[in-house]
Scaffold this motif. Structure first.
Motif, PDB file in Angstrom:
ATOM      1  N   ASP A 276      12.138  -8.442   4.822  1.00  0.00           N
ATOM      2  CA  ASP A 276      13.063  -8.391   5.951  1.00  0.00           C
ATOM      3  C   ASP A 276      12.588  -9.321   7.064  1.00  0.00           C
ATOM      4  O   ASP A 276      11.419  -9.279   7.469  1.00  0.00           O
ATOM      5  N   ALA A 277      13.511 -10.131   7.581  1.00  0.00           N
ATOM      6  CA  ALA A 277      13.158 -11.138   8.583  1.00  0.00           C
ATOM      7  C   ALA A 277      12.568 -10.521   9.849  1.00  0.00           C
ATOM      8  O   ALA A 277      11.708 -11.138  10.501  1.00  0.00           O
ATOM      9  N   ASN A 278      12.990  -9.323  10.218  1.00  0.00           N
ATOM     10  CA  ASN A 278      12.514  -8.687  11.451  1.00  0.00           C
ATOM     11  C   ASN A 278      11.390  -7.691  11.201  1.00  0.00           C
ATOM     12  O   ASN A 278      10.383  -7.674  11.915  1.00  0.00           O
ATOM     13  N   ALA A 279      11.554  -6.861  10.167  1.00  0.00           N
ATOM     14  CA  ALA A 279      10.539  -5.856   9.854  1.00  0.00           C
ATOM     15  C   ALA A 279       9.216  -6.495   9.450  1.00  0.00           C
ATOM     16  O   ALA A 279       8.149  -5.891   9.620  1.00  0.00           O
ATOM     17  N   SER A 280       9.269  -7.729   8.932  1.00  0.00           N
ATOM     18  CA  SER A 280       8.030  -8.396   8.523  1.00  0.00           C
ATOM     19  C   SER A 280       7.086  -8.594   9.708  1.00  0.00           C
ATOM     20  O   SER A 280       5.865  -8.637   9.539  1.00  0.00           O
ATOM     21  N   ALA A 281       7.651  -8.697  10.920  1.00  0.00           N
ATOM     22  CA  ALA A 281       6.801  -8.841  12.107  1.00  0.00           C
ATOM     23  C   ALA A 281       6.012  -7.561  12.351  1.00  0.00           C
ATOM     24  O   ALA A 281       4.842  -7.605  12.766  1.00  0.00           O
ATOM     25  N   VAL A 282       6.625  -6.412  12.107  1.00  0.00           N
ATOM     26  CA  VAL A 282       5.932  -5.130  12.280  1.00  0.00           C
ATOM     27  C   VAL A 282       4.860  -4.982  11.204  1.00  0.00           C
ATOM     28  O   VAL A 282       3.757  -4.485  11.468  1.00  0.00           O
ATOM     29  N   LEU A 283       5.181  -5.418   9.980  1.00  0.00           N
ATOM     30  CA  LEU A 283       4.188  -5.387   8.902  1.00  0.00           C
ATOM     31  C   LEU A 283       2.983  -6.240   9.287  1.00  0.00           C
ATOM     32  O   LEU A 283       1.826  -5.819   9.119  1.00  0.00           O
ATOM     33  N   GLY A 284       3.238  -7.434   9.816  1.00  0.00           N
ATOM     34  CA  GLY A 284       2.140  -8.298  10.248  1.00  0.00           C
ATOM     35  C   GLY A 284       1.312  -7.662  11.352  1.00  0.00           C
ATOM     36  O   GLY A 284       0.080  -7.732  11.343  1.00  0.00           O
ATOM     37  N   ALA A 285       1.977  -7.008  12.304  1.00  0.00           N
ATOM     38  CA  ALA A 285       1.257  -6.343  13.391  1.00  0.00           C
ATOM     39  C   ALA A 285       0.414  -5.196  12.865  1.00  0.00           C
ATOM     40  O   ALA A 285      -0.697  -4.941  13.351  1.00  0.00           O
ATOM     41  N   ALA A 286       0.928  -4.501  11.855  1.00  0.00           N
ATOM     42  CA  ALA A 286       0.176  -3.392  11.252  1.00  0.00           C
ATOM     43  C   ALA A 286      -1.086  -3.907  10.561  1.00  0.00           C
ATOM     44  O   ALA A 286      -2.157  -3.302  10.651  1.00  0.00           O
ATOM     45  N   VAL A 287      -0.966  -5.038   9.873  1.00  0.00           N
ATOM     46  CA  VAL A 287      -2.137  -5.632   9.210  1.00  0.00           C
ATOM     47  C   VAL A 287      -3.162  -6.049  10.252  1.00  0.00           C
ATOM     48  O   VAL A 287      -4.371  -5.858  10.083  1.00  0.00           O
ATOM     49  N   GLU A 288      -2.686  -6.616  11.365  1.00  0.00           N
ATOM     50  CA  GLU A 288      -3.592  -7.121  12.394  1.00  0.00           C
ATOM     51  C   GLU A 288      -4.329  -6.010  13.131  1.00  0.00           C
ATOM     52  O   GLU A 288      -5.319  -6.287  13.825  1.00  0.00           O
ATOM     53  N   LEU A 289      -3.846  -4.764  12.992  1.00  0.00           N
ATOM     54  CA  LEU A 289      -4.602  -3.648  13.565  1.00  0.00           C
ATOM     55  C   LEU A 289      -5.953  -3.498  12.883  1.00  0.00           C
ATOM     56  O   LEU A 289      -6.900  -2.940  13.441  1.00  0.00           O
ATOM     57  N   GLY A 290      -6.040  -3.991  11.659  1.00  0.00           N
ATOM     58  CA  GLY A 290      -7.289  -3.941  10.925  1.00  0.00           C
ATOM     59  C   GLY A 290      -7.590  -2.557  10.365  1.00  0.00           C
ATOM     60  O   GLY A 290      -6.685  -1.728  10.192  1.00  0.00           O
ATOM     61  N   GLY A 291      -8.854  -2.307  10.093  1.00  0.00           N
ATOM     62  CA  GLY A 291      -9.243  -1.025   9.514  1.00  0.00           C
ATOM     63  C   GLY A 291      -8.794  -0.906   8.074  1.00  0.00           C
ATOM     64  O   GLY A 291      -8.292  -1.861   7.459  1.00  0.00           O
ATOM     65  N   GLU A 292      -8.951   0.269   7.526  1.00  0.00           N
ATOM     66  CA  GLU A 292      -8.612   0.493   6.120  1.00  0.00           C
ATOM     67  C   GLU A 292      -7.129   0.297   5.850  1.00  0.00           C
ATOM     68  O   GLU A 292      -6.741  -0.252   4.817  1.00  0.00           O
ATOM     69  N   VAL A 293      -6.289   0.756   6.791  1.00  0.00           N
ATOM     70  CA  VAL A 293      -4.842   0.621   6.601  1.00  0.00           C
ATOM     71  C   VAL A 293      -4.450  -0.846   6.554  1.00  0.00           C
ATOM     72  O   VAL A 293      -3.658  -1.268   5.699  1.00  0.00           O
ATOM     73  N   GLY A 294      -4.999  -1.665   7.449  1.00  0.00           N
ATOM     74  CA  GLY A 294      -4.703  -3.090   7.458  1.00  0.00           C
ATOM     75  C   GLY A 294      -5.119  -3.755   6.161  1.00  0.00           C
ATOM     76  O   GLY A 294      -4.391  -4.599   5.618  1.00  0.00           O
ATOM     77  N   GLN A 295      -6.283  -3.381   5.648  1.00  0.00           N
ATOM     78  CA  GLN A 295      -6.755  -3.947   4.383  1.00  0.00           C
ATOM     79  C   GLN A 295      -5.844  -3.553   3.218  1.00  0.00           C
ATOM     80  O   GLN A 295      -5.517  -4.369   2.364  1.00  0.00           O
ATOM     81  N   GLU A 296      -5.436  -2.290   3.210  1.00  0.00           N
ATOM     82  CA  GLU A 296      -4.554  -1.817   2.137  1.00  0.00           C
ATOM     83  C   GLU A 296      -3.214  -2.541   2.158  1.00  0.00           C
ATOM     84  O   GLU A 296      -2.667  -2.911   1.113  1.00  0.00           O
ATOM     85  N   LEU A 297      -2.676  -2.748   3.361  1.00  0.00           N
ATOM     86  CA  LEU A 297      -1.402  -3.448   3.472  1.00  0.00           C
ATOM     87  C   LEU A 297      -1.541  -4.902   3.008  1.00  0.00           C
ATOM     88  O   LEU A 297      -0.655  -5.437   2.339  1.00  0.00           O
ATOM     89  N   ALA A 298      -2.646  -5.541   3.366  1.00  0.00           N
ATOM     90  CA  ALA A 298      -2.865  -6.934   2.969  1.00  0.00           C
ATOM     91  C   ALA A 298      -2.969  -7.067   1.452  1.00  0.00           C
ATOM     92  O   ALA A 298      -2.374  -7.968   0.844  1.00  0.00           O
ATOM     93  N   THR A 299      -3.709  -6.159   0.825  1.00  0.00           N
ATOM     94  CA  THR A 299      -3.837  -6.223  -0.638  1.00  0.00           C
ATOM     95  C   THR A 299      -2.517  -5.873  -1.328  1.00  0.00           C
ATOM     96  O   THR A 299      -2.187  -6.436  -2.364  1.00  0.00           O
ATOM     97  N   SER A 300      -1.730  -4.982  -0.707  1.00  0.00           N
ATOM     98  CA  SER A 300      -0.422  -4.640  -1.276  1.00  0.00           C
ATOM     99  C   SER A 300       0.508  -5.844  -1.268  1.00  0.00           C
ATOM    100  O   SER A 300       1.313  -6.032  -2.183  1.00  0.00           O
ATOM    101  N   LEU A 301       0.392  -6.661  -0.237  1.00  0.00           N
ATOM    102  CA  LEU A 301       1.208  -7.870  -0.170  1.00  0.00           C
ATOM    103  C   LEU A 301       0.875  -8.827  -1.312  1.00  0.00           C
ATOM    104  O   LEU A 301       1.764  -9.452  -1.897  1.00  0.00           O
ATOM    105  N   VAL A 302      -0.402  -8.929  -1.628  1.00  0.00           N
ATOM    106  CA  VAL A 302      -0.816  -9.824  -2.717  1.00  0.00           C
ATOM    107  C   VAL A 302      -0.385  -9.274  -4.065  1.00  0.00           C
ATOM    108  O   VAL A 302       0.033 -10.016  -4.958  1.00  0.00           O
ATOM    109  N   GLU A 303      -0.473  -7.965  -4.213  1.00  0.00           N
ATOM    110  CA  GLU A 303      -0.142  -7.339  -5.500  1.00  0.00           C
ATOM    111  C   GLU A 303       1.361  -7.287  -5.767  1.00  0.00           C
ATOM    112  O   GLU A 303       1.793  -7.126  -6.907  1.00  0.00           O
ATOM    113  N   GLY A 304       2.157  -7.410  -4.707  1.00  0.00           N
ATOM    114  CA  GLY A 304       3.612  -7.435  -4.885  1.00  0.00           C
ATOM    115  C   GLY A 304       4.080  -8.806  -5.331  1.00  0.00           C
ATOM    116  O   GLY A 304       3.487  -9.834  -4.983  1.00  0.00           O
TER     117      GLY A 304
END
Length: 371
Positions: A276-304
């Motif tokens: 999604d053109a707009n929701a992707s910005a929130v996804l990026g912000a969530a990754v940039e928070l860092g921590g375990e959740v940020g790492q999980e989101l980043a790896t999920s992006l690669v696995e998709g």
């Protein structure tokens, strides 16, 4: 005969303009000669150059139209290429006189800037470009909280209209930024007074900015009701061109509970957010928070399948790709290499997108640095 009449008419109009302008300006000359040169505001030396209209700022915008048109023409008088300079009265060819003329015209049109100039006229001034800047300046320059609150109180009853105004919304934002939190409660209350007010404001081009400032500056306890309404509609707001910015602010400034709810929604639909053109910005912000959740989101992006390439081609999403790559390089070299492979394989798709080309440039720089 008819063309000649039209031609003569046009010539007369043009000549009358150049005659009328100096005459109009000359009415100010007696007072100008009595004024001190030092009274000119610092911005006015710009008049002596070929400064663009925007650089004249408030001094230009607040002049009445005839004088404003004349001032625009005066900006080119200093140039040797000015073809009509010789037709001006001798006095107007003097840079000092021109400076004094503009200073006096501005003083007559606006009066002194500050709290006194805005008091009693805040709502009226807030609705145009020059006036809203004057009110913001007054809020900035007020010496006490009482003065600032007195100015802001004139917006009471007008908040809903103000947050939808291209000019007045800036005054509301300024008020939220400089007033004590309790003094901006009327803004929160007036938004809440409208059915679905917080959601509507968050999805408005200008209103979303006011909601963002409230989230940034007010304590969570003060905006808990507003945040609760937004959280209930988060799945809709997050995909909105303006609403997504509000969700990002909640992610950064909200309570741990609010952050957790947002992250849970993002984590549950990484493919949908990435595409999604707009929701992707929130996804990026969530990754940039860092921590375990940020790492999980980043790896999920690669696995998709194709998620990184899709996100790289969106206006808001592509800005987070570089951070995602840096995070993966640090926490999971395996996923980092896979991310680079996917982006390289998607070079044709990236090249067809303005934002994708930026990612390709980033990759080229990274490869050059590593070689």
């Amino acid at each position: 005969t008819v063309p000649l009449i039209h031609l003569s008419s046009n010539l007369l109009c043009s000549l009358s303009f150049f005659i009328a302008m100096p005459v109009f300006a000359a009415t100010h000359m007696v007072r100008i000669q009595e004024a001190a040169v030092g009274a000119a505001p610092p911005v006015l030396p710009l008049i002596l150059t070929r400064a663009p209209r925007a650089e004249l700022g408030e001094a230009h915008a607040t002049l009445p139209h005839p004088m404003r048109a004349f001032v625009e023409r005066l900006t080119v008088v200093a140039s040797e290429e000015c073809p009509w300079k010789a037709f001006l009265p001798a006095a107007f060819r003097d840079p000092t006189v021109r400076l004094q003329l503009v200073a006096r015209a501005r003083a007559d049109a606006v009066g002194p800037l500050g709290e006194a100039a805005a008091a009693g006229r805040v709502w009226q001034l807030s609705r145009d470009a020059a006036g809203c800047r004057l009110v913001q300046s007054a809020l900035d320059n007020a010496t006490t909280d009482r003065e600032r609150e007195a100015l802001a109180s004139e917006l009471q009853g007008h908040v809903w209209e103000a947050l939808q105004c291209p000019h007045a919304n800036h005054v509301l934002q300024k008020a939220v930024g400089v007033l004590r939190a309790e003094a901006v409660q009327f803004i929160i209350d007036e938004i809440a007074a409208h059915a679905g007010g917080a959601v509507q404001a968050s999805r408005h081009k200008y209103g979303c900015r006011v909601v963002q400032r409230l989230i940034e500056y007010c304590p969570p306890s003060q905006i808990c009701d507003m945040a609760g309404v937004l959280m209930k509609e988060m799945k809709v707001i997050v995909r909105h061109p303006y609403g997504n910015y509000v969700v990002q602010k909640l992610l950064l400034h909200g309570t741990q509970e609010q952050q957790g709810l947002i992250l849970a929604v993002v984590h549950a639909d990484v493919p949908g957010f990435a595409a999604d053109a707009n929701a992707s910005a929130v996804l990026g912000a969530a990754v940039e928070l860092g921590g375990e959740v940020g790492q999980e989101l980043a790896t999920s992006l690669v696995e998709g399948d194709g998620l990184l390439v899709s996100m790289s081609c969106s206006r808001l999403g592509h800005t987070s790709i570089e951070h995602i790559l840096e995070l993966l390089e640090e926490v999971s070299p395996k996923h980092h290499l896979e991310a680079l492979r996917q982006l390289t394989a998607g070079a044709e798709t990236l090249g067809a997108s303005r934002f994708g080309r930026h990612i390709l440039d980033t990759l080229s720089i990274a490869y050059a640095a590593s070689s």
